[in-house]
Scaffold this motif. Structure first.
Motif, PDB file in Angstrom:
ATOM      1  N   LYS A  21      24.723 -22.528 -49.177  1.00  0.00           N
ATOM      2  CA  LYS A  21      25.999 -22.664 -48.999  1.00  0.00           C
ATOM      3  C   LYS A  21      26.758 -21.831 -49.815  1.00  0.00           C
ATOM      4  CE  LYS A  21      24.489 -27.341 -48.488  1.00  0.00           C
ATOM      5  NZ  LYS A  21      23.137 -27.699 -48.809  1.00  0.00           N
ATOM      6  N   TYR A 209      21.157 -31.032 -34.099  1.00  0.00           N
ATOM      7  CA  TYR A 209      20.143 -31.779 -34.874  1.00  0.00           C
ATOM      8  C   TYR A 209      18.680 -31.140 -35.138  1.00  0.00           C
ATOM      9  CZ  TYR A 209      17.028 -35.361 -36.109  1.00  0.00           C
ATOM     10  OH  TYR A 209      15.867 -36.088 -36.725  1.00  0.00           O
ATOM     11  N   SER A 212      18.798 -27.636 -36.909  1.00  0.00           N
ATOM     12  CA  SER A 212      19.010 -27.669 -38.153  1.00  0.00           C
ATOM     13  C   SER A 212      18.356 -28.900 -39.190  1.00  0.00           C
ATOM     14  CB  SER A 212      20.566 -27.970 -38.607  1.00  0.00           C
ATOM     15  OG  SER A 212      20.880 -29.260 -38.333  1.00  0.00           O
ATOM     16  N   GLN A 213      17.790 -29.797 -38.671  1.00  0.00           N
ATOM     17  CA  GLN A 213      17.370 -30.972 -39.690  1.00  0.00           C
ATOM     18  C   GLN A 213      16.028 -31.280 -39.251  1.00  0.00           C
ATOM     19  OE1 GLN A 213      19.181 -31.766 -41.914  1.00  0.00           O
ATOM     20  NE2 GLN A 213      21.040 -31.116 -41.359  1.00  0.00           N
ATOM     21  N   THR A 214      15.524 -30.747 -38.514  1.00  0.00           N
ATOM     22  CA  THR A 214      13.748 -31.046 -38.332  1.00  0.00           C
ATOM     23  C   THR A 214      12.892 -29.817 -38.450  1.00  0.00           C
ATOM     24  OG1 THR A 214      13.606 -30.157 -35.929  1.00  0.00           O
ATOM     25  CG2 THR A 214      14.578 -32.470 -36.145  1.00  0.00           C
ATOM     26  N   ARG A 215      11.511 -30.298 -38.898  1.00  0.00           N
ATOM     27  CA  ARG A 215      10.777 -29.311 -38.968  1.00  0.00           C
ATOM     28  C   ARG A 215      10.585 -28.342 -38.045  1.00  0.00           C
ATOM     29  NH1 ARG A 215       6.365 -33.486 -41.055  1.00  0.00           N
ATOM     30  NH2 ARG A 215       6.791 -33.675 -43.341  1.00  0.00           N
TER      31      ARG A 215
ATOM     32  N   MET B 109      10.533 -34.953 -45.604  1.00  0.00           N
ATOM     33  CA  MET B 109      11.677 -35.780 -44.832  1.00  0.00           C
ATOM     34  C   MET B 109      12.181 -36.563 -45.622  1.00  0.00           C
ATOM     35  SD  MET B 109      11.496 -33.498 -41.694  1.00  0.00           S
ATOM     36  CE  MET B 109      12.262 -34.481 -40.849  1.00  0.00           C
ATOM     37  N   VAL B 118      15.634 -36.406 -41.404  1.00  0.00           N
ATOM     38  CA  VAL B 118      16.263 -35.063 -41.698  1.00  0.00           C
ATOM     39  C   VAL B 118      15.215 -34.443 -42.740  1.00  0.00           C
ATOM     40  CG1 VAL B 118      18.480 -35.820 -41.064  1.00  0.00           C
ATOM     41  CG2 VAL B 118      17.937 -35.958 -43.355  1.00  0.00           C
ATOM     42  N   LEU B 119      15.506 -33.176 -42.745  1.00  0.00           N
ATOM     43  CA  LEU B 119      14.753 -32.440 -43.715  1.00  0.00           C
ATOM     44  C   LEU B 119      15.630 -32.733 -45.120  1.00  0.00           C
ATOM     45  CD1 LEU B 119      14.836 -28.763 -42.271  1.00  0.00           C
ATOM     46  CD2 LEU B 119      12.714 -30.336 -42.406  1.00  0.00           C
ATOM     47  N   ARG B 121      16.482 -31.582 -48.223  1.00  0.00           N
ATOM     48  CA  ARG B 121      16.814 -30.314 -48.736  1.00  0.00           C
ATOM     49  C   ARG B 121      17.129 -30.430 -49.988  1.00  0.00           C
ATOM     50  NH1 ARG B 121      17.449 -26.855 -44.456  1.00  0.00           N
ATOM     51  NH2 ARG B 121      18.142 -27.426 -42.683  1.00  0.00           N
TER      52      ARG B 121
END
Ligand SMILES: Nc1ncnc2c1ncn2[C@@H]1O[C@H](COP(=O)(O)OP(=O)(O)O)[C@@H](O)[C@H]1O
Ligand SMILES: [Mg+2]
Lengths: 351, 247
Positions: A21, A209, A212-215, B109, B118-119, B121
Motif C-alpha cells: 500500500k 478475487y 488477489s485473494q487466493t493462494r 487464509m 481470503v489470504l 495479509r
C-alpha cells in the motif's frame, strides 16, 4: 550443478499490486496509467463531440452501453490472459478456443432445445461449450508444464488445432441458433444494463478475487517473478500451470458462449481479431510481459481503453483504419512506461 | 542431548559418474555453533551441503539429525525436518512483500464476511514484523515488495523465513558474496543472532575475514576430502590457506 549466479543479474520484477500500500507516487501513477489513458481519451472524444456535433459523447447512455458491449469479449479473453501473462507465459490459442466454444454452444443448444426446452438447453449448451474449451486449455497446460514447451510455441500449435476443429465443427460456415431465450440473454437488458455486460462484470469480479485473494493467485505472481523460488518454496509448479491454462480456456469458452448469444450464431472465427486486443488490454492495463505483475482491474481499464478508441473513432467518423494505428500507439506507449517503471523500481532502497 | 551433535555426516560420499565430488566426509554441527566450510573452487563444498539438504542423494555414508539417521529425497523434506538452505540467489519472489515471501507456498487464509476465504495479509505482515525484529532488522516498509530492499535486507528476509518456520540448522552458500562491505557486516551479525538463538549454522565462504569473524570451527575441503578441521581460536589465516591449497 555448480554455484548459482549472483542475485544481482537479470531483470527485476516490478511490484505486484495487491499487498503493497505504501508505494511511491511515481509507481502509483504508473500503475494507474490505464485509467489515466482512459480518462484522457474520454475527455478528448467529449471535446471533439461537443465541438463537431454539439452533443455529448460519454454522457449518452447509448454510447456507454455500446462501449461496454464492445468490451465484453476482449475483456473476457484478457482476464484469462492476465493470469497467463503474470505467470510469465502467453496464451495465443484463446481466440480460436473462443470460436470453438461459440460453435459448440450453437450446435448443442440447437440439438438440446427440443428435448430440454429453451432455457435448459442454453444452460446445458453453455456448460458443454465451456467444458470443451477446457480441453485445449488442458493440453496447453500439459505442453507447458510437463513437456516444457515454451508457451508461445505450445499455444501457437493449439491456435492451429482449435481453429481447424472449430471450422470443421461449423462445417465451414456460421451456425445459427434458434432459441429465443438465448437471443434474449445475448441482447436483453436488466435495469437497462445488457445481460452479457452483467455476466462479464460478475465473472471479472470472481477472477479479481482469485488473483488477489487466493493462494492460486499468490503463487501465480511468485512463479512469474521467480519460478525457482516458487519451486523451492514447495509450490507444485506443474499443477499450477495446468490449472492456469485450463482457467484461460474457461475464459475463452465463456467469451464464445456470450458471442453466440449476442449474434445468435456460432462462428469459428469469432475470436480471431480479439487475441491481439486481449494481449493489448493486459499490457495497457499495466502487466509486464516479463511476468510477475499485473492486475485484473488494470486489465479492465486496458480493455476499456481499446473499446473507447474503437468505438470513439467510429463515432467521430474517422476512417476505421485509424483504430489500428491508435491502439498500436497506445500499446507501444504502455510498454515504454512499463520499462521506465521497471528502471525506477529496480533501484534498491538504501538503508 | 547436549553431547549429541545437532547435525552430523558420517563417511559421506557423492560421485557424479566418474567424478568423485565428495569422499568419506565426516563432520558435525552442534546447537548454537557456526561451522564454516572453506576450500578452493571445485573442492566439493556445494556438493556437501546439497547432499545434506536433500538436493542430492549421497552415494554412500549417512546424515544424522539429532543422532537419528535421515534420508531426504527433496529439499522440502529436509526443510520439514528443520534443515533450511539459503541459496546465493536467495530464492525470493521479488514482487511480493516480506510476509508473502515468508509464507510462500503455505499462505495463511482467513474468512471475509464470515464465509469468503481470503489470504490473511495481516497475519503475514505481523509475522514479517516480529521475525525481522527478532533478527534485529528493522525495515520501515513491511508491505513493500522485496525488490525494494538492499541485498543484505533480502538476505535477512531469506533467513527470517527460515527462522519463522523454526529451522534448527541453517545452511548458507556464500551468504555475503554478492554484498557490499556494510551489508556483509549485517549478515555476519545475523549469523551471530542465529547462533545466540541456539541454532546450528553451516556456511560456505571464500572470505577468511568473515569466517574468522563469526565461526566457531572451520572445515577445509580439498578435492572432495577433508583437508583439515580447526577451532577458529586455534588457527590462523595462514594455516587455513595452506590447508586449502595443500602441501
Ligand atoms: N551436478 C554435477 N555433475 C557433475 N559434476 C559435478 C556436479 N556438481 C559438482 N560437480 C563436480 O564436483 C566437484 C565439486 O564441485 P562443488 O561441490 O560445486 O565444489 P565447490 O562448491 O567447492 O566449488 C567439481 O569437480 C565439480 O565439477
Ligand atoms: Mg560451490
Amino acid at each position: 550443478m555448480n554455484e548459482a549466479p549472483p542475485a544481482s543479474s537479470g531483470h527485476v520484477s516490478p511490484p505486484a499490486d495487491h499487498a503493497d500500500k505504501s508505494r511511491t507516487l511515481v509507481q502509483r501513477i504508473a500503475d494507474l496509467r490505464a485509467w489515466l489513458f482512459l480518462a484522457a481519451l474520454v475527455v478528448g472524444f467529449e471535446i471533439w463531440s461537443r465541438t463537431a456535433f454539439g452533443g455529448t459523447f460519454i454522457f449518452n447512455p447509448f454510447n456507454i452501453t455500446s462501449i461496454a458491449i464492445f468490451a465484453v469479449a476482449p475483456l473476457l479473453l484478457a482476464t484469462g490472459q492476465t493470469f497467463v501473462i503474470i505467470s510469465g507465459g502467453i496464451d495465443l490459442s484463446m481466440g480460436f478456443i473462443m470460436g470453438l466454444a461459440a460453435v459448440v454452444a450453437a450446435h448443442v443448444i440447437n440439438w438440446a432445445a427440443p428435448t430440454m426446452g429453451e432455457p435448459m438447453a442454453v444452460l446445458f449448451g453453455t456448460l458443454v461449450a465451456v467444458a470443451i474449451a477446457m480441453i485445449p486449455g488442458f493440453v496447453n497446460g500439459l505442453l507447458v508444464s510437463r513437456l516444457r514447451v515454451p508457451p508461445f510455441i505450445g499455444t501457437l500449435g493449439m491456435f492451429g488445432v482449435a481453429r481447424g476443429v472449430a471450422f470443421l465443427l461449423a462445417g465451414g460456415t456460421t451456425v445459427p441458433v434458434k432459441n429465443g431465450f438465448f437471443a434474449a440473454l445475448g441482447n436483453g437488458r436488466f435495469l437497462g444494463i445488457p445481460w452479457i455486460v452483467i455476466i462479464t462484470a460478475l465473472f471479472v469480479l470472481v477472477m479479481h478475487y482469485i488473483l488477489s485473494q487466493t493462494r492460486f493467485g499468490q503463487h501465480n505472481y511468485a512463479i512469474g517473478a521467480n519460478e525457482q523460488a516458487a519451486r523451492r518454496a514447495g509450490i507444485d509448479i506443474k499443477r499450477h500451470l495446468l490449472r492456469l491454462y485450463i482457467l484461460s480456456g474457461i475464459c475463452a469458452g465463456l467469451a464464445g458462449v456470450l458471442y453466440a448469444a449476442r449474434f445468435t450464431a456460432g462462428a469459428a472465427q469469432a475470436g480471431e481479431p480479439l487475441l491481439l486486443d486481449s494481449v493489448a488490454a493486459v499490457v495497457i492495463g499495466g502487466a509486464s510481459l516479463f511476468g510477475g505483475s499485473g492486475t485484473i482491474f488494470g486489465t479492465v481499464a486496458g480493455a476499456l481503453v481499446i473499446a473507447v478508441i474503437q468505438y470513439g473513432l467510429v463515432f467521430i467518423n474517422v476512417e476505421p483504419f485509424w483504430q489500428f494505428i491508435s491502439v498500436g500507439v497506445v500499446i507501444i506507449i504502455s510498454v515504454l512506461i512499463d520499462q521506465a517503471q521497471r528502471r525506477i523500481s529496480g533501484g534498491r532502497q538504501s538503508e | 542431548m547436549s553431547d549429541q551433535p545437532l547435525l552430523e555426516t558420517r563417511h559421506l560420499s557423492k560421485n557424479f559418474g566418474p567424478v568423485q565430488a565428495l569422499s568419506d566426509l565426516s563432520m558435525h554441527v552442534n546447537a548454537g555453533e557456526v561451522v564454516a566450510l572453506a576450500g578452493d573452487n571445485g573442492a566439493g563444498k556445494t556438493t556437501l551441503i546439497k547432499a545434506i539438504s536433500g538436493v542430492y542423494r549421497p552415494s554412500s555414508g549417512q546424515v544424522l539429525l539429532k543422532g537419528r539417521e535421515v534420508s531426504f529425497s527433496s529439499p522440502q523434506e529436509a526443510r520439514e525436518s528443520g534443515i533450511e538452505t539459503i541459496y546465493q540467489d536467495l530464492a525470493l519472489a521479488d514482487n511480493l512483500s516480506i510476509g508473502a515471501n515468508i509464507f510462500l507456498g503455505r499462505e495463511p487464509m482467513t474468512k471475509k464476511f464470515g464465509f469468503l476465504p481470503v489470504l490473511d495479509r495481516k497475519k503475514m505482515a505481523d509475522a514479517a514484523r516480529s521475525t525481522m525484529a527478532l533478527l534485529d532488522f528493522h525495515v520501515n516498509r513491511l508491505d513493500a515488495p522485496v525488490s525494494n530492499f538492499s541485498g543484505g535486507q533480502r538476505q535477512a528476509v531469506a533467513i527470517g523465513r527460515a527462522v519463522y518456520w523454526n529451522a534448527q540448522v541453517l545452511i548458507m552458500d556464500e551468504p555475503t558474496a554478492a554484498l557490499g562491505v556494510p551489508e556483509q557486516r549485517k549478515v555476519i551479525s545475523l549469523i551471530h543472532q542465529l547462533k545466540a538463538q541456539g541454532r546450528g549454522v553451516i556456511f560456505i565462504s571464500h572470505n577468511l575475514q568473515d569466517i574468522f569473524a563469526v565461526s566457531d570451527r572451520i572445515v577445509v575441503l580439498r578435492r572432495g576430502v577433508m583437508a583439515g578441521e580447526r577451532r577458529i581460536s586455534d588457527t590462523s589465516h595462514d594455516e587455513v590457506v595452506k590447508l586449502m591449497v595443500g602441501g
